[in-house]
Design a protein around this motif. Structure first.
Motif, PDB file in Angstrom:
ATOM      1  N   UNK A 164      47.001  57.102  23.899  1.00  0.00           N
ATOM      2  CA  UNK A 164      46.418  57.132  25.240  1.00  0.00           C
ATOM      3  C   UNK A 164      44.913  57.327  25.246  1.00  0.00           C
ATOM      4  N   UNK A 165      44.349  57.922  24.191  1.00  0.00           N
ATOM      5  CA  UNK A 165      42.905  58.144  24.141  1.00  0.00           C
ATOM      6  C   UNK A 165      42.115  56.830  24.056  1.00  0.00           C
ATOM      7  N   UNK A 166      42.781  55.758  23.681  1.00  0.00           N
ATOM      8  CA  UNK A 166      42.115  54.449  23.637  1.00  0.00           C
ATOM      9  C   UNK A 166      41.707  54.014  25.040  1.00  0.00           C
ATOM     10  N   UNK A 167      42.353  54.564  26.063  1.00  0.00           N
ATOM     11  CA  UNK A 167      42.016  54.176  27.428  1.00  0.00           C
ATOM     12  C   UNK A 167      40.549  54.347  27.756  1.00  0.00           C
ATOM     13  N   UNK A 193      36.454  42.665  20.424  1.00  0.00           N
ATOM     14  CA  UNK A 193      37.309  43.833  20.224  1.00  0.00           C
ATOM     15  C   UNK A 193      38.659  43.595  20.889  1.00  0.00           C
ATOM     16  N   UNK A 194      39.703  43.840  20.137  1.00  0.00           N
ATOM     17  CA  UNK A 194      41.064  43.760  20.662  1.00  0.00           C
ATOM     18  C   UNK A 194      41.686  45.149  20.573  1.00  0.00           C
ATOM     19  N   UNK A 195      42.268  45.609  21.680  1.00  0.00           N
ATOM     20  CA  UNK A 195      42.862  46.942  21.741  1.00  0.00           C
ATOM     21  C   UNK A 195      44.386  46.837  21.635  1.00  0.00           C
ATOM     22  N   UNK A 196      44.932  47.538  20.659  1.00  0.00           N
ATOM     23  CA  UNK A 196      46.377  47.629  20.489  1.00  0.00           C
ATOM     24  C   UNK A 196      46.754  49.089  20.700  1.00  0.00           C
ATOM     25  N   UNK A 197      47.308  49.415  21.844  1.00  0.00           N
ATOM     26  CA  UNK A 197      47.523  50.828  22.154  1.00  0.00           C
ATOM     27  C   UNK A 197      48.768  51.046  22.989  1.00  0.00           C
ATOM     28  N   UNK A 198      49.313  52.231  22.847  1.00  0.00           N
ATOM     29  CA  UNK A 198      50.454  52.669  23.656  1.00  0.00           C
ATOM     30  C   UNK A 198      50.420  54.193  23.688  1.00  0.00           C
ATOM     31  N   UNK A 199      50.981  54.764  24.743  1.00  0.00           N
ATOM     32  CA  UNK A 199      50.917  56.206  24.921  1.00  0.00           C
ATOM     33  C   UNK A 199      51.765  56.954  23.887  1.00  0.00           C
ATOM     34  N   UNK A 227      32.423  72.689  19.559  1.00  0.00           N
ATOM     35  CA  UNK A 227      33.638  71.940  19.254  1.00  0.00           C
ATOM     36  C   UNK A 227      34.375  71.555  20.532  1.00  0.00           C
ATOM     37  N   UNK A 228      33.622  71.392  21.601  1.00  0.00           N
ATOM     38  CA  UNK A 228      34.183  70.943  22.868  1.00  0.00           C
ATOM     39  C   UNK A 228      33.360  69.778  23.407  1.00  0.00           C
ATOM     40  N   UNK A 229      33.885  69.136  24.443  1.00  0.00           N
ATOM     41  CA  UNK A 229      33.187  68.067  25.151  1.00  0.00           C
ATOM     42  C   UNK A 229      32.668  68.614  26.477  1.00  0.00           C
ATOM     43  N   UNK A 230      31.445  68.281  26.871  1.00  0.00           N
ATOM     44  CA  UNK A 230      30.968  68.706  28.191  1.00  0.00           C
ATOM     45  C   UNK A 230      31.943  68.295  29.296  1.00  0.00           C
ATOM     46  N   UNK A 231      32.146  69.183  30.243  1.00  0.00           N
ATOM     47  CA  UNK A 231      33.168  69.017  31.279  1.00  0.00           C
ATOM     48  C   UNK A 231      33.045  67.699  32.034  1.00  0.00           C
ATOM     49  N   UNK A 232      31.833  67.226  32.241  1.00  0.00           N
ATOM     50  CA  UNK A 232      31.627  66.027  33.062  1.00  0.00           C
ATOM     51  C   UNK A 232      32.334  64.802  32.503  1.00  0.00           C
ATOM     52  N   UNK A 233      32.596  64.784  31.203  1.00  0.00           N
ATOM     53  CA  UNK A 233      33.181  63.596  30.580  1.00  0.00           C
ATOM     54  C   UNK A 233      34.699  63.498  30.725  1.00  0.00           C
ATOM     55  N   UNK A 234      35.324  64.521  31.315  1.00  0.00           N
ATOM     56  CA  UNK A 234      36.756  64.402  31.589  1.00  0.00           C
ATOM     57  C   UNK A 234      37.048  64.151  33.067  1.00  0.00           C
ATOM     58  N   UNK A 235      36.033  64.298  33.897  1.00  0.00           N
ATOM     59  CA  UNK A 235      36.224  64.132  35.338  1.00  0.00           C
ATOM     60  C   UNK A 235      36.536  62.665  35.670  1.00  0.00           C
ATOM     61  N   UNK A 236      37.645  62.455  36.378  1.00  0.00           N
ATOM     62  CA  UNK A 236      38.009  61.096  36.779  1.00  0.00           C
ATOM     63  C   UNK A 236      38.596  60.252  35.673  1.00  0.00           C
ATOM     64  N   UNK A 237      39.041  60.868  34.590  1.00  0.00           N
ATOM     65  CA  UNK A 237      39.625  60.083  33.494  1.00  0.00           C
ATOM     66  C   UNK A 237      40.900  59.390  33.960  1.00  0.00           C
ATOM     67  N   UNK A 238      41.127  58.211  33.418  1.00  0.00           N
ATOM     68  CA  UNK A 238      42.291  57.415  33.804  1.00  0.00           C
ATOM     69  C   UNK A 238      43.298  57.326  32.667  1.00  0.00           C
ATOM     70  N   UNK A 239      44.567  57.255  33.037  1.00  0.00           N
ATOM     71  CA  UNK A 239      45.623  57.099  32.049  1.00  0.00           C
ATOM     72  C   UNK A 239      45.563  55.707  31.415  1.00  0.00           C
ATOM     73  N   UNK A 240      45.937  55.614  30.164  1.00  0.00           N
ATOM     74  CA  UNK A 240      46.031  54.303  29.526  1.00  0.00           C
ATOM     75  C   UNK A 240      47.054  53.463  30.267  1.00  0.00           C
ATOM     76  N   UNK A 241      46.618  52.330  30.765  1.00  0.00           N
ATOM     77  CA  UNK A 241      47.518  51.430  31.489  1.00  0.00           C
ATOM     78  C   UNK A 241      48.274  50.550  30.498  1.00  0.00           C
ATOM     79  N   UNK A 242      49.600  50.547  30.609  1.00  0.00           N
ATOM     80  CA  UNK A 242      50.432  49.707  29.743  1.00  0.00           C
ATOM     81  C   UNK A 242      51.141  48.613  30.536  1.00  0.00           C
ATOM     82  N   UNK A 243      50.844  48.569  31.838  1.00  0.00           N
ATOM     83  CA  UNK A 243      51.322  47.494  32.701  1.00  0.00           C
ATOM     84  C   UNK A 243      50.419  47.472  33.933  1.00  0.00           C
TER      85      UNK A 243
END
Length: 252
Positions: free
Chosen positions: A13-16, A34-40, A186-202
């Protein structure tokens, strides 16, 4: 004439976030395909070696892969110049000797190496090694955004990443590090998770966001910065000039 460099990105899912970032900037990189091959979750473990390719073990997985890749359901070795594995449960924090006081650096490294070799990302890397000889680069899960229990780490990102890089290097795999702007210890600044979207598989999953409390998956801003950093690190020849648009590492 210079032909585009062909990159396959495999992961969960992080490929999203990477795919969302690439969608923003792909027009600026005509030297790359780039070709993305991903699944949750761990569904990508259903991609099995079959001669010179990885093939899906089920029709459902084939449909998921076709959606993220834009058509292909198999990962064919000769179709790609570089393989990138992103996420798949490889956590940088596994390189910490947290809660194990008194252990030497050598023991920590050995423990971590055993952990890495049994990880889903390494299982996928080993399968890719079976089907072809293209370079394999591995990117760990995004660092989580800060929570109370995350603020007391004593090691910095590069120290821990060095340990991961050494373990991967023993298997002839390369580590892709995140740029400084995406790290806060060892963390990511909070702003980079705001509004994140799930990996779409359909189609019906496109644009579906994570909840407000999400701290493990990152947004398109994160993905864009990561993709620019990664592609620039490859030093690939340009086919034409690239306009300076979008988010930059310094300007994020």
């Amino acid at each position: 004439m210079t032909t585009p460099h062909r990159i396959a990105v495999l992961g969960n899912s992080h490929v999203g976030a990477l795919k969302s970032g690439w969608d923003r900037i792909h027009a600026n990189y005509d030297n790359v395909e780039i070709t993305f091959f991903a699944a949750r979750a761990a569904k990508m473990l259903g991609m099995l070696p079959n001669g010179d390719r990885l093939t899906p073990e089920s029709e459902n997985l084939a449909n998921f892969i076709a959606f993220t890749s834009g058509g292909p359901t198999e990962v064919v070795a000769s179709d790609h110049d570089i393989f990138v594995i992103h996420g798949m449960g490889l956590k940088l924090r596994q390189a910490l000797c947290r809660g194990q006081p008194g252990l030497s650096a050598a023991v920590c490294a050995a423990i971590f190496r055993d952990t890495v070799l049994s990880n889903n990302a390494m299982i996928m890397a080993s399968r890719l090694r079976q089907i072809g000889a293209s370079p394999i680069m591995i990117s760990h899960n995004p660092l989580p955004t800060a929570r109370n229990e995350d603020v007391n780490e004593t090691e910095d990102y590069n120290t821990v990443a060095n340990r991961l890089e050494a373990a991967l290097g023993e298997e002839d795999f390369s580590l892709i590090r995140v740029p400084d702007v995406l790290c806060k210890g060892l963390t990511t600044p909070q702003s980079f998770s705001v509004g994140s979207e799930r990996l779409a598989m359909c189609e019906k999953q496109v644009g579906v966001r994570h909840g407000d409390e999400e701290h493990l998956h990152m947004n398109a801003d994160w993905g864009e910065i990561w993709m620019r950093h990664f592609l620039n690190s490859l030093n690939l020849p340009r086919i034409r000039s690239v306009p300076k648009t979008g988010i930059t590492e310094k300007g994020a």
